[in-house]
Write a protein that holds these residues in place. Structure first.
Motif, PDB file in Angstrom:
ATOM      1  N   GLN A 119      -6.102   5.724   7.092  1.00  0.00           N
ATOM      2  CA  GLN A 119      -5.991   6.160   8.479  1.00  0.00           C
ATOM      3  C   GLN A 119      -6.992   7.275   8.776  1.00  0.00           C
ATOM      4  OE1 GLN A 119      -2.108   7.646   9.540  1.00  0.00           O
ATOM      5  NE2 GLN A 119      -2.768   8.290  11.568  1.00  0.00           N
ATOM      6  N   GLU A 162     -11.699   4.245   3.424  1.00  0.00           N
ATOM      7  CA  GLU A 162     -10.707   5.151   2.854  1.00  0.00           C
ATOM      8  C   GLU A 162     -11.356   6.495   2.540  1.00  0.00           C
ATOM      9  OE1 GLU A 162      -7.900   5.189  -1.171  1.00  0.00           O
ATOM     10  OE2 GLU A 162      -9.126   3.441  -0.728  1.00  0.00           O
ATOM     11  N   VAL A 199       0.841  -1.185   0.000  1.00  0.00           N
ATOM     12  CA  VAL A 199       0.000   0.000   0.000  1.00  0.00           C
ATOM     13  C   VAL A 199       0.884   1.247   0.000  1.00  0.00           C
ATOM     14  CG1 VAL A 199      -1.740   1.251   1.318  1.00  0.00           C
ATOM     15  CG2 VAL A 199      -1.799  -1.233   1.258  1.00  0.00           C
ATOM     16  N   GLU A 219      -2.310   4.679   2.463  1.00  0.00           N
ATOM     17  CA  GLU A 219      -2.252   4.372   3.889  1.00  0.00           C
ATOM     18  C   GLU A 219      -2.798   5.549   4.706  1.00  0.00           C
ATOM     19  OE1 GLU A 219       1.520   3.877   6.661  1.00  0.00           O
ATOM     20  OE2 GLU A 219       1.308   2.153   5.286  1.00  0.00           O
ATOM     21  N   ARG A 220      -2.441   6.763   4.311  1.00  0.00           N
ATOM     22  CA  ARG A 220      -2.906   7.968   5.009  1.00  0.00           C
ATOM     23  C   ARG A 220      -4.418   8.146   4.852  1.00  0.00           C
ATOM     24  NH1 ARG A 220      -3.534  10.838   9.037  1.00  0.00           N
ATOM     25  NH2 ARG A 220      -3.895  13.033   8.697  1.00  0.00           N
ATOM     26  N   LYS A 263       2.032   5.176   0.593  1.00  0.00           N
ATOM     27  CA  LYS A 263       1.908   6.037   1.782  1.00  0.00           C
ATOM     28  C   LYS A 263       0.647   6.894   1.703  1.00  0.00           C
ATOM     29  CE  LYS A 263       6.755   6.262   2.995  1.00  0.00           C
ATOM     30  NZ  LYS A 263       7.040   6.189   4.397  1.00  0.00           N
TER      31      LYS A 263
END
Length: 177
Positions: free
Chosen positions: A11, A38, A2, A7-8, A4
């Motif tokens: 999160q 997401e 994945v 991933e952010r 960055k």
């Protein structure tokens, strides 16, 4: 693996879900049947999340057919929903108009339209649940179509992208009807 960026955005979706769950729990309210996956968009009216729906029914449509949905979360002042229509904040009126149009398109059996599944207030937010379209926003798709068109001028046309303008035209005919 994945990226960055992805991933952010995942999160951020989890953080939004956790914050909302905490607020609702504080007010003894139940969390709607969605798992935020997401963050897929930000706009003037709020944020859009890719979400999974649980196997529950909402008041208007069976979400079981739509395991992945787009969930537009619009922050609003609860007072905006209580005042007379003409006195509402312009952004709330715009969102309510969007819901009305998408509902009419859904009920008319429109083709090639990102149809609304449900819309409801949650705490100080308005949630608009629509079908999830993995290709991205209309802006993204049009940009891709322009790139394909430019490529076709150079003789490198992909046959799968030729149908896109036809699908957009079909969707537009439903909207204009």
């Amino acid at each position: 693996m994945v990226s960055k960026q992805k991933e952010r955005t995942m999160q951020m979706a989890q953080e939004q879900e956790q914050a909302l769950a905490a607020r609702l729990q504080k007010d003894n309210l139940e969390m709607p049947p969605f798992k935020f996956l997401e963050l897929i968009g930000k706009g003037a009216f709020g944020r859009v999340f890719k979400a999974n729906s649980a196997d529950k029914m909402t008041k208007s449509h069976d979400l079981e057919r739509h395991k992945e949905v787009a969930l537009k979360v619009v922050d609003v002042d609860p007072h905006d929903f209580k005042v007379h229509h003409l006195e509402k904040d312009e952004s709330i009126s715009t969102v309510m108009h969007e819901i009305k149009v998408l509902t009419q398109l859904r009920d008319s059996g429109a083709k090639n339209i990102n149809l609304i599944i449900d819309a409801f207030p949650i705490h100080s937010q308005l949630w608009i649940v629509t079908e999830y379209c993995p290709g991205g926003s209309l802006h993204t798709l049009v940009r891709k179509m322009l790139l394909v068109h430019n490529a076709s001028l150079n003789g490198t046309q992909d046959k799968t992208t030729v149908a896109n303008p036809t699908l957009v035209a079909d969707a537009r005919s439903w909207i204009e009807a």
